[in-house]
Design a protein around this motif. Structure first.
Motif, PDB file in Angstrom:
ATOM      1  N   LEU A   1      -8.416 -26.285  70.252  1.00 23.46           N
ATOM      2  CA  LEU A   1      -8.062 -25.727  71.556  1.00 23.46           C
ATOM      3  C   LEU A   1      -8.942 -24.534  71.925  1.00 23.46           C
ATOM      4  O   LEU A   1      -9.286 -24.345  73.104  1.00 23.46           O
ATOM      5  N   GLU A   2      -9.323 -23.741  70.949  1.00 21.54           N
ATOM      6  CA  GLU A   2     -10.209 -22.597  71.216  1.00 21.54           C
ATOM      7  C   GLU A   2     -11.575 -23.075  71.694  1.00 21.54           C
ATOM      8  O   GLU A   2     -12.154 -22.505  72.621  1.00 21.54           O
ATOM      9  N   VAL A   3     -12.081 -24.140  71.097  1.00 20.09           N
ATOM     10  CA  VAL A   3     -13.355 -24.716  71.568  1.00 20.09           C
ATOM     11  C   VAL A   3     -13.184 -25.208  73.008  1.00 20.09           C
ATOM     12  O   VAL A   3     -14.030 -24.957  73.869  1.00 20.09           O
ATOM     13  N   ALA A   4     -12.079 -25.888  73.292  1.00 20.13           N
ATOM     14  CA  ALA A   4     -11.830 -26.395  74.645  1.00 20.13           C
ATOM     15  C   ALA A   4     -11.727 -25.246  75.649  1.00 20.13           C
ATOM     16  O   ALA A   4     -12.251 -25.337  76.768  1.00 20.13           O
TER      17      ALA A   4
ATOM     18  N   TRP B   1      -7.706 -26.242  83.786  1.00 23.58           N
ATOM     19  CA  TRP B   1      -6.951 -27.083  82.874  1.00 23.58           C
ATOM     20  C   TRP B   1      -5.787 -26.358  82.204  1.00 23.58           C
ATOM     21  O   TRP B   1      -5.756 -25.144  82.069  1.00 23.58           O
ATOM     22  N   HIS B   2      -4.852 -27.151  81.810  1.00 26.47           N
ATOM     23  CA  HIS B   2      -3.738 -26.745  80.960  1.00 26.47           C
ATOM     24  C   HIS B   2      -3.625 -27.864  79.926  1.00 26.47           C
ATOM     25  O   HIS B   2      -3.826 -29.034  80.258  1.00 26.47           O
ATOM     26  N   PHE B   3      -3.350 -27.525  78.693  1.00 29.78           N
ATOM     27  CA  PHE B   3      -3.274 -28.524  77.627  1.00 29.78           C
ATOM     28  C   PHE B   3      -1.839 -28.652  77.136  1.00 29.78           C
ATOM     29  O   PHE B   3      -1.177 -27.649  76.880  1.00 29.78           O
ATOM     30  N   ILE B   4      -1.382 -29.873  76.997  1.00 29.40           N
ATOM     31  CA  ILE B   4      -0.070 -30.135  76.390  1.00 29.40           C
ATOM     32  C   ILE B   4      -0.339 -30.783  75.046  1.00 29.40           C
ATOM     33  O   ILE B   4      -0.870 -31.895  74.976  1.00 29.40           O
ATOM     34  N   VAL B   5      -0.004 -30.081  73.981  1.00 27.47           N
ATOM     35  CA  VAL B   5      -0.175 -30.617  72.624  1.00 27.47           C
ATOM     36  C   VAL B   5       1.066 -31.442  72.310  1.00 27.47           C
ATOM     37  O   VAL B   5       2.194 -30.947  72.387  1.00 27.47           O
ATOM     38  N   ILE B   6       0.838 -32.697  71.963  1.00 27.12           N
ATOM     39  CA  ILE B   6       1.949 -33.616  71.715  1.00 27.12           C
ATOM     40  C   ILE B   6       1.873 -34.105  70.280  1.00 27.12           C
ATOM     41  O   ILE B   6       0.935 -34.815  69.895  1.00 27.12           O
ATOM     42  N   ASP B   7       2.868 -33.708  69.480  1.00 28.41           N
ATOM     43  CA  ASP B   7       2.958 -34.217  68.111  1.00 28.41           C
ATOM     44  C   ASP B   7       4.247 -35.010  67.895  1.00 28.41           C
ATOM     45  O   ASP B   7       4.552 -35.430  66.792  1.00 28.41           O
ATOM     46  N   ASP B   8       4.961 -35.226  68.979  1.00 31.32           N
ATOM     47  CA  ASP B   8       6.184 -36.030  68.953  1.00 31.32           C
ATOM     48  C   ASP B   8       5.780 -37.497  69.087  1.00 31.32           C
ATOM     49  O   ASP B   8       5.289 -37.919  70.150  1.00 31.32           O
ATOM     50  N   ARG B   9       5.995 -38.268  68.026  1.00 28.06           N
ATOM     51  CA  ARG B   9       5.568 -39.677  68.015  1.00 28.06           C
ATOM     52  C   ARG B   9       6.247 -40.512  69.094  1.00 28.06           C
ATOM     53  O   ARG B   9       5.656 -41.453  69.619  1.00 28.06           O
ATOM     54  N   GLU B  10       7.471 -40.164  69.466  1.00 30.79           N
ATOM     55  CA  GLU B  10       8.167 -40.920  70.507  1.00 30.79           C
ATOM     56  C   GLU B  10       7.491 -40.717  71.870  1.00 30.79           C
ATOM     57  O   GLU B  10       7.354 -41.662  72.647  1.00 30.79           O
ATOM     58  N   ILE B  11       7.081 -39.501  72.150  1.00 29.18           N
ATOM     59  CA  ILE B  11       6.378 -39.247  73.416  1.00 29.18           C
ATOM     60  C   ILE B  11       5.040 -39.990  73.421  1.00 29.18           C
ATOM     61  O   ILE B  11       4.674 -40.608  74.427  1.00 29.18           O
TER      62      ILE B  11
ATOM     63  N   GLU C   1     -15.021 -34.038  76.344  1.00 24.48           N
ATOM     64  CA  GLU C   1     -16.098 -34.162  75.346  1.00 24.48           C
ATOM     65  C   GLU C   1     -16.050 -33.013  74.348  1.00 24.48           C
ATOM     66  O   GLU C   1     -16.277 -33.205  73.155  1.00 24.48           O
ATOM     67  N   ARG C   2     -15.727 -31.817  74.800  1.00 30.42           N
ATOM     68  CA  ARG C   2     -15.610 -30.678  73.872  1.00 30.42           C
ATOM     69  C   ARG C   2     -14.495 -30.913  72.849  1.00 30.42           C
ATOM     70  O   ARG C   2     -14.645 -30.603  71.674  1.00 30.42           O
ATOM     71  N   LEU C   3     -13.370 -31.456  73.303  1.00 28.03           N
ATOM     72  CA  LEU C   3     -12.275 -31.759  72.381  1.00 28.03           C
ATOM     73  C   LEU C   3     -12.730 -32.779  71.329  1.00 28.03           C
ATOM     74  O   LEU C   3     -12.434 -32.630  70.139  1.00 28.03           O
ATOM     75  N   LEU C   4     -13.444 -33.808  71.769  1.00 29.52           N
ATOM     76  CA  LEU C   4     -13.919 -34.842  70.846  1.00 29.52           C
ATOM     77  C   LEU C   4     -14.929 -34.283  69.845  1.00 29.52           C
ATOM     78  O   LEU C   4     -14.883 -34.606  68.653  1.00 29.52           O
ATOM     79  N   ILE C   5     -15.838 -33.442  70.316  1.00 25.14           N
ATOM     80  CA  ILE C   5     -16.843 -32.852  69.428  1.00 25.14           C
ATOM     81  C   ILE C   5     -16.181 -31.909  68.434  1.00 25.14           C
ATOM     82  O   ILE C   5     -16.489 -31.939  67.237  1.00 25.14           O
ATOM     83  N   ALA C   6     -15.269 -31.071  68.903  1.00 27.31           N
ATOM     84  CA  ALA C   6     -14.581 -30.142  67.997  1.00 27.31           C
ATOM     85  C   ALA C   6     -13.829 -30.916  66.925  1.00 27.31           C
ATOM     86  O   ALA C   6     -13.880 -30.561  65.732  1.00 27.31           O
ATOM     87  N   ALA C   7     -13.141 -31.984  67.323  1.00 29.27           N
ATOM     88  CA  ALA C   7     -12.411 -32.798  66.353  1.00 29.27           C
ATOM     89  C   ALA C   7     -13.372 -33.337  65.297  1.00 29.27           C
ATOM     90  O   ALA C   7     -13.109 -33.243  64.093  1.00 29.27           O
ATOM     91  N   LYS C   8     -14.500 -33.884  65.722  1.00 30.90           N
ATOM     92  CA  LYS C   8     -15.478 -34.449  64.793  1.00 30.90           C
ATOM     93  C   LYS C   8     -15.999 -33.393  63.826  1.00 30.90           C
ATOM     94  O   LYS C   8     -16.074 -33.619  62.615  1.00 30.90           O
ATOM     95  N   LEU C   9     -16.372 -32.225  64.347  1.00 32.66           N
ATOM     96  CA  LEU C   9     -16.922 -31.172  63.497  1.00 32.66           C
ATOM     97  C   LEU C   9     -15.895 -30.613  62.510  1.00 32.66           C
ATOM     98  O   LEU C   9     -16.261 -30.041  61.488  1.00 32.66           O
ATOM     99  N   LEU C  10     -14.608 -30.809  62.814  1.00 35.58           N
ATOM    100  CA  LEU C  10     -13.542 -30.353  61.916  1.00 35.58           C
ATOM    101  C   LEU C  10     -13.040 -31.467  60.997  1.00 35.58           C
ATOM    102  O   LEU C  10     -12.025 -31.327  60.334  1.00 35.58           O
ATOM    103  N   GLY C  11     -13.773 -32.588  60.956  1.00 37.24           N
ATOM    104  CA  GLY C  11     -13.423 -33.673  60.047  1.00 37.24           C
ATOM    105  C   GLY C  11     -12.369 -34.632  60.577  1.00 37.24           C
ATOM    106  O   GLY C  11     -11.809 -35.416  59.816  1.00 37.24           O
TER     107      GLY C  11
END
Length: 192
Positions: free
Chosen positions: A37-40, A52-62, A104-114
Protein backbone atom coordinates in the motif's frame (compact mmCIF):
# COMPACT_ATOMS: atom_id res chain seq x y z
CA UNK A 1 20.12 10.41 -9.13
CA UNK A 2 21.71 7.36 -7.54
CA UNK A 3 21.49 4.11 -9.48
CA UNK A 4 20.43 0.97 -7.64
CA UNK A 5 23.25 -1.46 -6.95
CA UNK A 6 21.18 -4.36 -8.24
CA UNK A 7 19.32 -2.56 -11.05
CA UNK A 8 19.60 -5.53 -13.42
CA UNK A 9 17.94 -7.79 -10.85
CA UNK A 10 15.13 -5.30 -10.22
CA UNK A 11 14.52 -4.82 -13.94
CA UNK A 12 14.40 -8.58 -14.44
CA UNK A 13 11.83 -8.93 -11.65
CA UNK A 14 9.68 -6.14 -13.13
CA UNK A 15 9.91 -7.82 -16.55
CA UNK A 16 8.63 -11.04 -14.96
CA UNK A 17 5.47 -9.54 -13.43
CA UNK A 18 2.63 -11.81 -14.56
CA UNK A 19 -1.11 -12.02 -14.05
CA UNK A 20 -1.45 -14.61 -11.27
CA UNK A 21 -4.84 -16.30 -10.89
CA UNK A 22 -3.93 -19.25 -8.63
CA UNK A 23 -2.73 -18.72 -5.07
CA UNK A 24 -1.62 -20.76 -2.10
CA UNK A 25 -4.06 -20.42 0.80
CA UNK A 26 -1.42 -18.73 3.03
CA UNK A 27 -2.43 -15.35 4.41
CA UNK A 28 -0.40 -12.32 3.35
CA UNK A 29 1.24 -10.82 6.46
CA UNK A 30 -0.21 -7.44 7.38
CA UNK A 31 3.25 -5.83 7.40
CA UNK A 32 3.65 -6.88 3.75
CA UNK A 33 0.21 -5.50 2.88
CA UNK A 34 1.24 -2.13 4.33
CA UNK A 35 4.44 -2.20 2.22
CA UNK A 36 2.40 -2.80 -0.94
CA UNK A 37 0.00 0.00 0.00
CA UNK A 38 2.89 2.39 0.68
CA UNK A 39 4.23 1.78 -2.83
CA UNK A 40 0.72 2.40 -4.23
CA UNK A 41 0.39 5.62 -2.21
CA UNK A 42 3.45 7.06 -3.95
CA UNK A 43 2.12 6.40 -7.46
CA UNK A 44 1.98 9.50 -9.62
CA UNK A 45 -1.44 10.75 -10.68
CA UNK A 46 -2.91 13.34 -13.01
CA UNK A 47 -2.41 16.79 -11.44
CA UNK A 48 -1.37 14.93 -8.25
CA UNK A 49 -5.04 14.36 -7.42
CA UNK A 50 -4.35 10.93 -5.91
CA UNK A 51 -7.97 10.00 -6.68
CA UNK A 52 -7.87 6.57 -5.10
CA UNK A 53 -8.99 4.85 -1.96
CA UNK A 54 -8.03 1.23 -1.28
CA UNK A 55 -10.23 -1.39 0.36
CA UNK A 56 -8.13 -4.29 1.65
CA UNK A 57 -10.23 -7.44 1.59
CA UNK A 58 -9.09 -10.53 3.46
CA UNK A 59 -12.58 -11.87 4.07
CA UNK A 60 -12.89 -14.95 1.84
CA UNK A 61 -16.68 -14.64 1.66
CA UNK A 62 -16.47 -11.11 0.25
CA UNK A 63 -13.87 -12.26 -2.29
CA UNK A 64 -16.18 -15.15 -3.21
CA UNK A 65 -19.11 -12.77 -3.74
CA UNK A 66 -17.01 -10.53 -5.99
CA UNK A 67 -15.78 -13.57 -7.92
CA UNK A 68 -19.39 -14.35 -8.85
CA UNK A 69 -19.95 -11.02 -10.63
CA UNK A 70 -18.97 -12.66 -13.92
CA UNK A 71 -17.40 -16.01 -14.91
CA UNK A 72 -13.96 -14.73 -16.09
CA UNK A 73 -13.14 -13.57 -12.55
CA UNK A 74 -14.22 -16.74 -10.72
CA UNK A 75 -10.55 -17.32 -9.85
CA UNK A 76 -10.77 -14.37 -7.41
CA UNK A 77 -12.45 -16.66 -4.87
CA UNK A 78 -9.13 -18.48 -4.37
CA UNK A 79 -7.11 -15.37 -3.54
CA UNK A 80 -6.19 -14.77 0.10
CA UNK A 81 -6.33 -10.99 -0.31
CA UNK A 82 -7.73 -8.34 -2.60
CA UNK A 83 -7.16 -4.62 -2.83
CA UNK A 84 -10.18 -2.93 -4.40
CA UNK A 85 -9.42 0.37 -6.11
CA UNK A 86 -12.03 3.05 -5.53
CA UNK A 87 -11.75 6.31 -7.46
CA UNK A 88 -13.19 9.73 -6.65
CA UNK A 89 -15.48 9.71 -9.70
CA UNK A 90 -14.55 13.29 -10.68
CA UNK A 91 -12.78 12.75 -14.02
CA UNK A 92 -13.41 9.57 -16.00
CA UNK A 93 -10.47 9.98 -18.39
CA UNK A 94 -7.72 10.99 -15.97
CA UNK A 95 -8.92 8.55 -13.31
CA UNK A 96 -8.83 5.67 -15.82
CA UNK A 97 -5.19 6.59 -16.49
CA UNK A 98 -4.44 6.87 -12.78
CA UNK A 99 -6.16 3.55 -12.08
CA UNK A 100 -3.88 1.83 -14.57
CA UNK A 101 -0.80 3.39 -13.01
CA UNK A 102 -1.69 2.42 -9.45
CA UNK A 103 -2.73 -1.08 -10.53
CA UNK A 104 0.66 -1.70 -12.11
CA UNK A 105 2.41 -0.37 -9.00
CA UNK A 106 0.45 -2.82 -6.83
CA UNK A 107 1.44 -5.70 -9.13
CA UNK A 108 5.11 -4.68 -9.18
CA UNK A 109 5.26 -4.22 -5.40
CA UNK A 110 3.68 -7.64 -4.90
CA UNK A 111 6.24 -9.25 -7.23
CA UNK A 112 9.22 -7.55 -5.58
CA UNK A 113 7.96 -8.73 -2.18
CA UNK A 114 7.77 -12.36 -3.32
CA UNK A 115 4.04 -12.40 -4.00
CA UNK A 116 1.93 -12.52 -7.11
CA UNK A 117 -0.96 -10.37 -8.20
CA UNK A 118 -3.82 -10.43 -10.63
CA UNK A 119 -6.34 -7.85 -11.77
CA UNK A 120 -10.05 -8.63 -11.91
CA UNK A 121 -12.44 -6.22 -13.63
CA UNK A 122 -15.95 -6.26 -12.20
CA UNK A 123 -17.59 -5.91 -15.61
CA UNK A 124 -20.35 -3.69 -16.97
CA UNK A 125 -22.17 -0.90 -15.13
CA UNK A 126 -24.59 -3.29 -13.40
CA UNK A 127 -21.75 -5.53 -12.22
CA UNK A 128 -19.80 -2.50 -11.01
CA UNK A 129 -22.88 -1.35 -9.08
CA UNK A 130 -23.13 -4.79 -7.45
CA UNK A 131 -19.44 -4.65 -6.47
CA UNK A 132 -20.07 -1.25 -4.89
CA UNK A 133 -23.02 -2.69 -2.96
CA UNK A 134 -20.92 -5.63 -1.70
CA UNK A 135 -18.10 -3.32 -0.62
CA UNK A 136 -20.24 -0.45 0.71
CA UNK A 137 -18.84 2.04 -1.80
CA UNK A 138 -20.86 5.25 -2.33
CA UNK A 139 -22.61 5.39 -5.71
CA UNK A 140 -20.82 8.58 -6.81
CA UNK A 141 -17.46 6.83 -6.60
CA UNK A 142 -15.97 4.73 -9.41
CA UNK A 143 -15.08 1.11 -8.71
CA UNK A 144 -14.10 -1.13 -11.62
CA UNK A 145 -11.36 -3.42 -10.37
CA UNK A 146 -9.65 -5.32 -7.63
CA UNK A 147 -6.05 -6.50 -7.45
CA UNK A 148 -5.74 -9.96 -5.92
CA UNK A 149 -2.50 -10.60 -4.05
CA UNK A 150 -1.02 -13.75 -2.59
CA UNK A 151 1.68 -16.37 -2.82
CA UNK A 152 1.52 -17.84 -6.34
CA UNK A 153 0.55 -21.48 -6.69
CA UNK A 154 0.94 -21.33 -10.46
CA UNK A 155 1.24 -18.75 -13.25
CA UNK A 156 -0.95 -20.97 -15.46
CA UNK A 157 -4.25 -19.40 -16.48
CA UNK A 158 -7.02 -21.63 -15.01
CA UNK A 159 -9.80 -20.11 -17.12
CA UNK A 160 -11.40 -22.35 -19.78
CA UNK A 161 -10.12 -20.19 -22.68
CA UNK A 162 -6.73 -18.84 -21.63
CA UNK A 163 -5.03 -16.22 -23.75
CA UNK A 164 -1.88 -17.14 -25.69
CA UNK A 165 1.32 -16.36 -23.80
CA UNK A 166 4.42 -14.60 -25.05
CA UNK A 167 5.32 -11.16 -26.31
CA UNK A 168 5.67 -9.59 -29.72
CA UNK A 169 9.26 -8.76 -30.70
CA UNK A 170 10.38 -5.18 -30.03
CA UNK A 171 10.89 -4.69 -33.77
CA UNK A 172 7.08 -4.93 -34.19
CA UNK A 173 6.36 -2.49 -31.36
CA UNK A 174 8.90 0.32 -31.71
CA UNK A 175 9.29 3.12 -34.23
CA UNK A 176 11.93 5.87 -34.11
CA UNK A 177 11.02 9.51 -34.68
CA UNK A 178 8.05 8.70 -36.96
CA UNK A 179 5.51 5.89 -37.00
CA UNK A 180 6.84 2.91 -38.94
CA UNK A 181 10.45 4.13 -39.04
CA UNK A 182 12.77 1.37 -37.84
CA UNK A 183 16.34 1.22 -36.60
CA UNK A 184 18.76 -1.18 -38.21
CA UNK A 185 19.03 -3.49 -35.20
CA UNK A 186 17.22 -4.24 -31.94
CA UNK A 187 19.01 -4.24 -28.54
CA UNK A 188 19.85 -7.92 -28.91
CA UNK A 189 21.63 -7.19 -32.19
CA UNK A 190 19.09 -8.81 -34.52
CA UNK A 191 17.71 -7.00 -37.54
CA UNK A 192 14.45 -5.17 -37.01
Amino acid sequence: MTALANVADVLEQIRKVRQIRQYRPDAVPEAVVWQVLEVARWTGSSRNTQPWHFIVIDDREILRQLSQLRPPIAWLAGAPLGIAIVLDGQSEISEAYDEGRVTERLLIAAKLLGLGGGVAWYGDAAQQAEAKRILGIPQERTARSIVAIGYPLSARDPRPSPVQRGRKPLAELVSWNRYGQRRQATPDGSDS
